[in-house]
Design an enzyme around this catalytic site. Structure first.
Site, PDB file in Angstrom:
ATOM      1  N   ASP A 107       5.098 117.605  18.348  1.00 19.27           N
ATOM      2  CA  ASP A 107       6.133 117.944  17.386  1.00 19.27           C
ATOM      3  C   ASP A 107       6.470 118.215  16.165  1.00 19.27           C
ATOM      4  O   ASP A 107       6.709 120.071  16.480  1.00 19.27           O
ATOM      5  CB  ASP A 107       5.626 116.398  16.367  1.00 19.27           C
ATOM      6  CG  ASP A 107       7.330 115.110  16.130  1.00 19.27           C
ATOM      7  OD1 ASP A 107       8.544 115.803  15.972  1.00 19.27           O
ATOM      8  OD2 ASP A 107       7.572 114.222  16.668  1.00 19.27           O
ATOM      9  N   ASP A 163       6.055 106.189  22.747  1.00 24.59           N
ATOM     10  CA  ASP A 163       7.005 104.784  22.249  1.00 24.59           C
ATOM     11  C   ASP A 163       7.345 105.061  21.344  1.00 24.59           C
ATOM     12  O   ASP A 163       7.773 105.468  20.423  1.00 24.59           O
ATOM     13  CB  ASP A 163       5.085 103.843  22.373  1.00 24.59           C
ATOM     14  CG  ASP A 163       4.415 104.088  20.870  1.00 24.59           C
ATOM     15  OD1 ASP A 163       4.376 103.627  19.789  1.00 24.59           O
ATOM     16  OD2 ASP A 163       4.171 105.417  20.717  1.00 24.59           O
ATOM     17  N   ARG A 169       6.868 102.535  26.662  1.00 21.80           N
ATOM     18  CA  ARG A 169       5.799 103.049  27.139  1.00 21.80           C
ATOM     19  C   ARG A 169       5.282 103.044  28.252  1.00 21.80           C
ATOM     20  O   ARG A 169       5.300 104.150  28.868  1.00 21.80           O
ATOM     21  CB  ARG A 169       4.101 102.719  26.600  1.00 21.80           C
ATOM     22  CG  ARG A 169       3.950 103.151  25.049  1.00 21.80           C
ATOM     23  CD  ARG A 169       2.364 103.140  25.130  1.00 21.80           C
ATOM     24  NE  ARG A 169       2.484 102.775  23.683  1.00 21.80           N
ATOM     25  CZ  ARG A 169       1.752 104.015  23.061  1.00 21.80           C
ATOM     26  NH1 ARG A 169       1.714 105.400  23.307  1.00 21.80           N
ATOM     27  NH2 ARG A 169       1.950 103.277  21.172  1.00 21.80           N
TER      28      ARG A 169
END
Length: 185
Positions: A107, A163, A169
């Site tokens: 990310d 998640d 998940r």
């Protein structure tokens, strides 16, 4: 759960095919190291990368050790706290080993950047990263990820280990979460 998904980005079949390709590349890249007696240690970053780790190592046709770490900057929030914490460290000594970090998604890249520096201080022979996903994030830390499954948009994604507040998940695909799901928390 499925009703909370805005769009499926990668199907179960897409993921399986790409993970197999990555496993074959890793096998080819590390074959000489293993043949010369070096160790290969896959370090799974829990919890998000657990499914990716389980699948990819079955396609790596070499002797490989497993270890696990929990490194967090999110908690149960939709955004990073900015504080990186090692909640569970390695159980094995990685000195002289070829370390393959197994990550679910890059990310901001700050957690992986921190982790690579931390692991380099333990004198491994090499460190490489295999990430299932790499988001297109402005200002992303410069993290050299040798094995990337998919480049993905900078949206809130869940499924296949990823998640939101420990949910989603177990979805067999990766999809974007509807904004109303995570903005109403």
């Amino acid at each position: 759960m499925h009703q909370d998904i805005k769009e499926i980005l990668y199907t179960q079949s897409d993921i399986a095919s790409r993970v197999e390709e990555l496993g074959k590349r890793i096998t080819a890249d590390y074959k000489d190291c293993i043949d010369s007696g070096e160790r290969l240690v896959a370090v799974c970053l829990l919890r998000g990368a657990a499914l990716f780790m389980a699948d990819i190592v079955r396609h790596i046709e070499l002797p490989i050790e497993f270890d696990f770490m929990v490194v967090s900057s999110y908690g149960d929030s939709a955004t990073s706290s900015g504080t990186i914490r090692i909640q569970k460290d390695l159980s094995c000594d990685i000195e002289g080993a070829n370390v393959l970090i197994i990550e679910d998604v890059i990310d901001s890249g700050f957690t992986l950047s921190y982790l690579c520096k931390n692991l380099l201080s333990r004198n491994p022979s090499s460190i490489a990263i295999a990430s299932l996903l790499r988001k297109d994030v402005e200002g992303q830390a410069d993290v050299d990820c040798k094995y990337v499954g998919f480049e993905c948009p900078n949206e809130f994604i869940v499924g296949y280990g990823l998640d939101f507040a420990q949910r989603y998940r177990n979805l067999p695909y990766i999809g974007t979460l509807k904004p109303e799901v995570y903005t109403n928390e």
